[in-house]
Write an enzyme that holds these catalytic residues in place. Structure first.
Site, PDB file in Angstrom:
ATOM      1  CG  ASP A  97       6.230   5.916 -10.358  1.00 60.43           C
ATOM      2  OD1 ASP A  97       5.171   5.247 -10.261  1.00 60.43           O
ATOM      3  OD2 ASP A  97       7.355   5.393 -10.347  1.00 60.43           O
ATOM      4  CB  SER A 156     -17.636   9.244   9.770  1.00 58.29           C
ATOM      5  OG  SER A 156     -17.403   8.965   8.409  1.00 58.29           O
ATOM      6  CG  ASP A 180     -17.902  12.704   8.462  1.00 60.02           C
ATOM      7  OD1 ASP A 180     -17.105  11.845   8.030  1.00 60.02           O
ATOM      8  OD2 ASP A 180     -19.051  12.427   8.847  1.00 60.02           O
ATOM      9  CB  THR A 214       8.353   2.437  -9.022  1.00 62.05           C
ATOM     10  OG1 THR A 214       7.088   2.839  -9.559  1.00 62.05           O
ATOM     11  CG2 THR A 214       9.400   2.446 -10.118  1.00 62.05           C
ATOM     12  CG  HIS A 221      -4.700   1.441  -6.283  1.00 63.21           C
ATOM     13  ND1 HIS A 221      -5.858   0.990  -6.859  1.00 63.21           N
ATOM     14  CD2 HIS A 221      -5.034   1.769  -5.011  1.00 63.21           C
ATOM     15  CE1 HIS A 221      -6.860   1.041  -5.973  1.00 63.21           C
ATOM     16  NE2 HIS A 221      -6.382   1.519  -4.849  1.00 63.21           N
ATOM     17  CB  THR A 222       1.527   4.806  -7.983  1.00 59.33           C
ATOM     18  OG1 THR A 222       2.916   4.784  -8.290  1.00 59.33           O
ATOM     19  CG2 THR A 222       1.301   5.934  -6.983  1.00 59.33           C
ATOM     20  CG  ASP A 240       4.006   0.546  -9.297  1.00 60.83           C
ATOM     21  OD1 ASP A 240       4.472  -0.367 -10.020  1.00 60.83           O
ATOM     22  OD2 ASP A 240       4.264   1.749  -9.465  1.00 60.83           O
ATOM     23  NE  ARG A 298      -7.806   0.909   0.860  1.00 64.19           N
ATOM     24  CZ  ARG A 298      -8.161  -0.237   1.432  1.00 64.19           C
ATOM     25  NH1 ARG A 298      -7.493  -0.702   2.473  1.00 64.19           N
ATOM     26  NH2 ARG A 298      -9.178  -0.932   0.962  1.00 64.19           N
ATOM     27  CB  VAL A 319     -18.257   6.816   4.412  1.00 65.07           C
ATOM     28  CG1 VAL A 319     -19.340   6.421   5.404  1.00 65.07           C
ATOM     29  CG2 VAL A 319     -17.866   5.610   3.552  1.00 65.07           C
TER      30      VAL A 319
HETATM   31  C1  HEM Z   1     -11.850   3.162  -7.374  1.00 65.87           C
HETATM   32  C2  HEM Z   1     -12.108   2.435  -6.370  1.00 65.87           C
HETATM   33  C3  HEM Z   1     -11.081   1.798  -5.482  1.00 65.87           C
HETATM   34  C4  HEM Z   1     -11.074   0.496  -5.099  1.00 65.87           C
HETATM   35  C5  HEM Z   1     -12.076  -0.573  -5.484  1.00 65.87           C
HETATM   36  C6  HEM Z   1      -9.929   0.309  -4.237  1.00 65.87           C
HETATM   37  C7  HEM Z   1      -9.599  -0.877  -3.619  1.00 65.87           C
HETATM   38  C8  HEM Z   1      -8.456  -1.098  -2.889  1.00 65.87           C
HETATM   39  C9  HEM Z   1      -8.076  -2.363  -2.321  1.00 65.87           C
HETATM   40  C10 HEM Z   1      -8.884  -3.653  -2.412  1.00 65.87           C
HETATM   41  C11 HEM Z   1      -6.886  -2.201  -1.722  1.00 65.87           C
HETATM   42  C12 HEM Z   1      -6.061  -3.267  -0.990  1.00 65.87           C
HETATM   43  C13 HEM Z   1      -6.561  -3.402   0.437  1.00 65.87           C
HETATM   44  C14 HEM Z   1      -6.001  -4.601   1.143  1.00 65.87           C
HETATM   45  O1  HEM Z   1      -5.399  -5.470   0.498  1.00 65.87           O
HETATM   46  O2  HEM Z   1      -6.167  -4.691   2.378  1.00 65.87           O
HETATM   47  C15 HEM Z   1      -6.510  -0.820  -1.878  1.00 65.87           C
HETATM   48  C16 HEM Z   1      -5.364  -0.262  -1.389  1.00 65.87           C
HETATM   49  C17 HEM Z   1      -5.045   1.072  -1.499  1.00 65.87           C
HETATM   50  N1  HEM Z   1      -5.832   2.065  -2.048  1.00 65.87           N
HETATM   51 FE1  HEM Z   1      -7.490   1.767  -3.138  1.00 65.87          FE
HETATM   52  N2  HEM Z   1      -9.267   1.483  -4.132  1.00 65.87           N
HETATM   53  C18 HEM Z   1      -9.923   2.429  -4.858  1.00 65.87           C
HETATM   54  C19 HEM Z   1      -9.594   3.765  -4.960  1.00 65.87           C
HETATM   55  C20 HEM Z   1      -8.597   4.384  -4.237  1.00 65.87           C
HETATM   56  C21 HEM Z   1      -8.425   5.811  -4.112  1.00 65.87           C
HETATM   57  C22 HEM Z   1      -9.370   6.848  -4.693  1.00 65.87           C
HETATM   58  C23 HEM Z   1      -7.320   6.004  -3.353  1.00 65.87           C
HETATM   59  C24 HEM Z   1      -6.693   7.297  -2.905  1.00 65.87           C
HETATM   60  C25 HEM Z   1      -6.797   8.447  -3.532  1.00 65.87           C
HETATM   61  C26 HEM Z   1      -6.791   4.712  -3.027  1.00 65.87           C
HETATM   62  C27 HEM Z   1      -5.635   4.485  -2.318  1.00 65.87           C
HETATM   63  C28 HEM Z   1      -5.169   3.239  -1.957  1.00 65.87           C
HETATM   64  C29 HEM Z   1      -3.864   3.020  -1.348  1.00 65.87           C
HETATM   65  C30 HEM Z   1      -2.784   4.062  -1.146  1.00 65.87           C
HETATM   66  C31 HEM Z   1      -3.797   1.664  -1.048  1.00 65.87           C
HETATM   67  C32 HEM Z   1      -2.644   0.928  -0.325  1.00 65.87           C
HETATM   68  C33 HEM Z   1      -2.900   1.092   1.173  1.00 65.87           C
HETATM   69  C34 HEM Z   1      -1.871   0.454   2.088  1.00 65.87           C
HETATM   70  O3  HEM Z   1      -0.833  -0.027   1.635  1.00 65.87           O
HETATM   71  O4  HEM Z   1      -2.146   0.438   3.309  1.00 65.87           O
HETATM   72  N3  HEM Z   1      -7.608   3.750  -3.540  1.00 65.87           N
HETATM   73  N4  HEM Z   1      -7.486  -0.168  -2.597  1.00 65.87           N
END
Ligand code: HEM
Ligand SMILES: *[C@@H]1O[C@H](CO)[C@@H](O)[C@H](O)[C@H]1NC(C)=O
Ligand SMILES: *[C@@H]1O[C@H](CO)[C@@H](O)[C@H](O)[C@H]1NC(C)=O
Ligand SMILES: *[C@@H]1O[C@H](CO)[C@@H](O)[C@H](O)[C@H]1NC(C)=O
Length: 321
Positions: A241, A89, A87, A236, A206-207, A233, A75, A83
């Site tokens: 996946d 940032s 870089d 799993t 978000h898998t 997810d 993430r 942003v």
């Molecule tokens: C499309 C827009 C996206 C939105 C609105 C979004 C939003 C979020 C939110 C709200 C969470 C939970 C944060 C929390 O509860 O503190 C999250 C977790 C996460 N996001 Fe996204 N996300 C997006 C795209 C992405 C992308 C592009 C990636 C990576 C390529 C990504 C990877 C992750 C991962 C791996 C988590 C879990 C992080 C953890 O467990 O620490 N997300 N996201």
């Protein structure tokens, strides 16, 4: 040497040591790429051949006590690249008045995590090849390694980014939000040259990882604290996946911003067919995810003589004031 030594009182000594080596190394391998350069998977082959293995080792060590760390690191690369380009940032701490950290904007505050692991990676790299590997490249490498360790695809990470010396709060405040409707998400992705396939593929991250219940479609259940963690997810939770897309098809995505790719009135002619495709074909999801990660990693990198190679990912090298 234990990466954690950087966190101890040895840190200052080490930093001074690194700064000296940095000055010396500048002459030997610090050659900025010249005109016409692009990111390249072989960028550190001569200057820091162990870079990939070092990053991998630190992540392996970290996930023993923190199994969530691969998701959290993945993430970070996203929130960095969206942003000001990729870089580093996002990694800068407050150093007012010059640097206002992006870590406190709504999308990051009490949410993005893994920064001490990035410090450990940086420390291990500074020990091995001082002043060579940028913090922005650390995030790109860490994302790939994290996805692969969780069972997802591997890809050749393009490298050669340099670190910025500023943050961008306005842009960080505009990061994609879980409350954004589909057209807003599409617009924010298009602004950085990412299309609908990239949007659907990248949300597939978000898998794995966790979400605070306050952000989920159902919000929290009675008595649950706002920050209570749930799996993104639910089928799993730790595996990279394509089950995430199956969850979407059942209306069981955690975030509203996940579900809109299927439920929005405009989805049937845009994102929904891609959701169905990835739900039914993990190979194609993996291939597209890798391609989209490389595209995301190419957002406005600093190269050549621009930016710097930060010694400490949390601070710019010379404040210049
Ligand atoms: C499309 C827009 C996206 C939105 C609105 C979004 C939003 C979020 C939110 C709200 C969470 C939970 C944060 C929390 O509860 O503190 C999250 C977790 C996460 N996001 Fe996204 N996300 C997006 C795209 C992405 C992308 C592009 C990636 C990576 C390529 C990504 C990877 C992750 C991962 C791996 C988590 C879990 C992080 C953890 O467990 O620490 N997300 N996201
Ligand atoms: C960030 O989150 C913490 C709770 O973890 C809260 O105390 C603080 O006020 C928040 N900061 C901002 C700028 O929202
Ligand atoms: C979740 O519910 C709480 C308490 O009712 C509310 O304050 C909060 O704004 C809700 N969050 C969302 C994202 O709707
Ligand atoms: C911050 O997030 C953690 C989970 O990541 C949660 O336990 C804690 O309650 C949250 N704090 C606030 C003030 O929301």
């Amino acid at each position: 040497m234990a990466a954690s030594s950087c966190m101890s009182s040895l840190g200052l000594l080490l930093a001074a040591h690194c700064a000296l080596l940095l000055a010396l190394a500048g002459a030997a391998h610090g050659h900025p790429h010249l005109a016409g350069s692009a990111l390249s998977s072989s960028f550190y082959d001569e200057s820091c051949p162990g870079a990939y293995d070092i990053v991998r080792r630190v992540i392996q060590e970290a996930r023993v006590s923190d199994p969530r760390i691969p998701a959290s690191l993945t993430r970070l690369h996203f929130h960095d690249c969206f942003v000001n380009g990729c870089d580093g940032s996002l990694l800068l701490d407050d150093d007012l008045p010059m640097i206002q950290s992006e870590k406190h904007v709504p999308a990051n505050n009490n949410s993005t995590r893994g920064f001490p692991v990035v410090d450990d990676i940086k420390c291990a790299l500074e020990n091995a090849c001082p002043g060579i590997v940028s913090c922005a490249d650390i995030l790109a490498l860490a994302a790939e390694i994290s996805v692969e360790l969780a069972g997802g695809p591997g890809w050749r990470v393009l490298l050669g980014r340099r670190d910025g010396t500023t943050t961008n709060i306005e842009s960080a405040n505009n990061l994609p939000s879980f409350t954004d409707p589909l057209d807003k998400l599409q617009e924010k992705f298009r602004n950085v040259n990412l299309d609908d396939t990239d949007l659907v593929a990248l949300q597939g991250a978000h898998t794995f990882g966790k979400v605070q219940c306050q952000f989920t479609q159902q919000n929290c259940t009675a008595g649950q604290a706002q920050g209570a963690l749930e799996n993104l997810d639910q089928v799993t939770p730790k595996v990279f996946d394509n089950k995430y897309y199956g969850n979407l098809l059942q209306g069981r995505a955690q975030l509203p911003s996940d579900q809109v790719m299927l439920s929005d009135p405009a989805a049937p002619t845009t994102t929904a067919p891609i959701v169905h495709w990835f739900a039914s074909n993990q190979r194609d999801f993996f291939r597209n995810f890798a391609v989209s990660m490389i595209k995301m990693g190419n957002i406005s990198p600093l190269m050549g003589r621009d930016g710097e190679i930060r010694t400490n990912c949390r601070r710019v090298n010379n404040k210049g004031y």
